[in-house]
Scaffold this active site. Structure first.
Site, PDB file in Angstrom:
ATOM      1  N   ASP A   1       0.860  -1.162   0.000  1.00  0.00           N
ATOM      2  CA  ASP A   1       0.000   0.000   0.000  1.00  0.00           C
ATOM      3  C   ASP A   1       0.909   1.228   0.000  1.00  0.00           C
ATOM      4  O   ASP A   1       2.087   1.148   0.364  1.00  0.00           O
ATOM      5  CB  ASP A   1      -0.883  -0.044   1.255  1.00  0.00           C
ATOM      6  CG  ASP A   1      -1.742   1.186   1.436  1.00  0.00           C
ATOM      7  OD1 ASP A   1      -2.207   1.734   0.421  1.00  0.00           O
ATOM      8  OD2 ASP A   1      -1.947   1.596   2.589  1.00  0.00           O
TER       9      ASP A   1
ATOM     10  N   ASP B   1      -2.085  -0.445   5.743  1.00  0.00           N
ATOM     11  CA  ASP B   1      -2.391   0.105   7.067  1.00  0.00           C
ATOM     12  C   ASP B   1      -3.865  -0.034   7.432  1.00  0.00           C
ATOM     13  O   ASP B   1      -4.260   0.345   8.536  1.00  0.00           O
ATOM     14  CB  ASP B   1      -1.953   1.567   7.162  1.00  0.00           C
ATOM     15  CG  ASP B   1      -2.752   2.481   6.247  1.00  0.00           C
ATOM     16  OD1 ASP B   1      -3.160   2.035   5.158  1.00  0.00           O
ATOM     17  OD2 ASP B   1      -2.952   3.656   6.612  1.00  0.00           O
TER      18      ASP B   1
END
Length: 215
Positions: free
Chosen positions: A10, A175
């Protein structure tokens, strides 16, 4: 158990640091009322979501946002305000990406993001070592190009095909726990990178726990 050959990252909250309140304050300073309602930390809504899903382009986005502000606000001011969401990429993370790639891992990016940020602040942050984003990744998937959005299963399937990777040989780092869980349902190995942690520490712990070679 398959050996991890690929690392799928990410972007926001893992590689680049975020500060949502800075963006809220910057938009408010331009005259946008209730700017906090316009933004999310792990997912967007309204016009921002449409931009990140590739349903509208940057000029249309600017046009829609200007309707929420006083007359006379320029595209560049809107761009700069939205870029306040991003505080930057520490060079140590860029170095870690290069090191991991040199050690033989395939390094890939999967991000819910948009062309406004990607073509300005994000691109600039990846130039800190005099390189370009393409020099750090073997492949990238951005939601606005893929026309789908984490945690939708379609974006993980798209990523596997687009990047030519096998989910069972790939570790995804995000996250958002919801995105991690979605990746696992599509057959990826996946780990959560909590706020304030470094992906290098999370990665080392995971690889050691799975009896893989540590970085």
């Amino acid at each position: 158990m398959s050996t991890i050959k690929n690392l799928l990252f990410d972007l926001g909250g893992v590689i680049i640091d975020l500060d949502r309140q800075r963006c809220v304050d910057a938009l408010g300073a331009l005259g946008m009322k209730d700017a906090g309602d316009f933004l999310g930390l792990y997912g967007q809504k309204g016009d921002f979501l449409a931009l990140e899903r590739g349903e509208i382009d940057a000029p249309e986005f600017y046009s829609r946002v200007r309707r929420l502000m006083p007359d006379g606000v320029a595209d560049t001011q809107i761009r700069d305000a939205f870029n306040m969401f991003l505080t930057g990429i520490p060079v140590r993370r860029l170095e870690a990406l290069r090191r991991l790639r040199a050690e033989g891992y395939g390094i890939y990016l999967l991000s819910n993001t948009n062309p406004v940020m990607m073509e300005s602040k994000i691109a600039d942050e990846f130039r800190k070592e005099g390189l370009e984003m393409k020099d750090y990744f073997d492949g990238t998937v951005c939601s606005y190009e893929a026309k789908c959005y984490k945690p939708e299963p379609e974006i993980f399937r798209y990523t596997a095909v687009h990047c030519g990777i096998r989910p069972e040989e790939t570790l995804f780092l995000d996250d958002s726990q919801a995105n991690v869980d979605a990746a696992k349902r599509e057959g990826f190995n996946a780990v959560h990178v909590p706020p304030g942690s470094e992906f290098t520490d999370i990665l080392t712990t995971f690889l050691q726990s799975q009896a893989f070679i540590s970085i």
